[in-house]
Design a protein around this motif. Sequence first.
Motif, PDB file in Angstrom:
ATOM      1  N   LEU A  95       0.834  -1.210   0.000  1.00  8.22           N
ATOM      2  CA  LEU A  95       0.000   0.000   0.000  1.00  8.22           C
ATOM      3  C   LEU A  95       0.864   1.254   0.000  1.00  8.22           C
ATOM      4  O   LEU A  95       0.529   2.253  -0.632  1.00  8.22           O
ATOM      5  CB  LEU A  95      -0.898   0.017   1.247  1.00  8.22           C
ATOM      6  N   LYS A  96       1.995   1.190   0.710  1.00 11.12           N
ATOM      7  CA  LYS A  96       2.876   2.356   0.771  1.00 11.12           C
ATOM      8  C   LYS A  96       3.380   2.725  -0.623  1.00 11.12           C
ATOM      9  O   LYS A  96       3.378   3.891  -1.015  1.00 11.12           O
ATOM     10  CB  LYS A  96       4.058   2.081   1.695  1.00 11.12           C
ATOM     11  N   SER A  97       3.810   1.712  -1.398  1.00 11.93           N
ATOM     12  CA  SER A  97       4.296   1.999  -2.756  1.00 11.93           C
ATOM     13  C   SER A  97       3.157   2.523  -3.630  1.00 11.93           C
ATOM     14  O   SER A  97       3.352   3.429  -4.445  1.00 11.93           O
ATOM     15  CB  SER A  97       4.923   0.747  -3.376  1.00 11.93           C
ATOM     16  N   LEU A  98       1.951   1.984  -3.440  1.00 12.22           N
ATOM     17  CA  LEU A  98       0.801   2.450  -4.225  1.00 12.22           C
ATOM     18  C   LEU A  98       0.412   3.873  -3.836  1.00 12.22           C
ATOM     19  O   LEU A  98       0.001   4.673  -4.684  1.00 12.22           O
ATOM     20  CB  LEU A  98      -0.386   1.500  -4.029  1.00 12.22           C
ATOM     21  N   SER A  99       0.597   4.211  -2.566  1.00 11.64           N
ATOM     22  CA  SER A  99       0.226   5.559  -2.094  1.00 11.64           C
ATOM     23  C   SER A  99       1.108   6.638  -2.721  1.00 11.64           C
ATOM     24  O   SER A  99       0.748   7.805  -2.747  1.00 11.64           O
ATOM     25  CB  SER A  99       0.313   5.635  -0.566  1.00 11.64           C
ATOM     26  N   GLN A 100       2.270   6.225  -3.231  1.00  9.13           N
ATOM     27  CA  GLN A 100       3.198   7.192  -3.839  1.00  9.13           C
ATOM     28  C   GLN A 100       3.008   7.283  -5.361  1.00  9.13           C
ATOM     29  O   GLN A 100       3.691   8.059  -6.028  1.00  9.13           O
ATOM     30  CB  GLN A 100       4.643   6.794  -3.498  1.00  9.13           C
ATOM     31  N   ALA A 101       2.075   6.479  -5.893  1.00  6.75           N
ATOM     32  CA  ALA A 101       1.805   6.500  -7.337  1.00  6.75           C
ATOM     33  C   ALA A 101       0.828   7.622  -7.681  1.00  6.75           C
ATOM     34  O   ALA A 101       0.216   8.224  -6.802  1.00  6.75           O
ATOM     35  CB  ALA A 101       1.218   5.156  -7.769  1.00  6.75           C
TER      36      ALA A 101
END
Length: 214
Positions: A65-71
């Motif tokens: 989720l953290k990586s997706l939150s930065q997209a």
Amino acid sequence: MDLFGETSDWESKLKPILKKYKGERHPLQYQNTYQLLVMVVLSAQDSDANINKIAPALFEKYPTLKSLSQANSETFIPYISKVRNYPTKAQWLLEIAQTIKNDKEIPLTMKELIALKGIGRKSANVILRETNKPAEGIIADLHVIRVAPRIGIIKESKDGNKVEKDLMQILSKNIWSEIGMAISFLGRETCRPKPKCEECLLTDVCYYYATEVL
């Protein structure tokens, strides 16, 4: 034959499919709760097979989720562009990721799940069932909407929330977690739009079989 909730004995009548499908995983091929959450949102009005196909590349790029939150939409959309209604689903998922941010913070109650964009009761019920949380409802996907009235458990309705509510009034709470998925699997494998009654485990209790086939 008892029909449309006129019996309290549906639990025993449905035992053959409860036994056959107990604990069987949802057809979405997820590896963890984060992947399950994303795939459930993507699968609305689309096929599980299609979501399974796009999942490996998606989760290689966005493993948490953290990586997706930065997209952003521009970087994220190419990974889900083959999914039905992908522009809206992209917005929902990016908002979910930015709201929760951490895989360990994914909520696992009905109230918290349906507060997230793109997650209704059906999706929340799937997530709760697959994460072994106490059932707060019954999965009512398109297969359940078709099959439950055909068997004769409830009256026909195209409204998933109504189907779920009617099933919850009739079926014992101790089978809520498994019965929705069991009926769904029956609908996927046997009780197709053109039903394969000769292969069904429920012909002795089924309204459709008694009135249309015999």
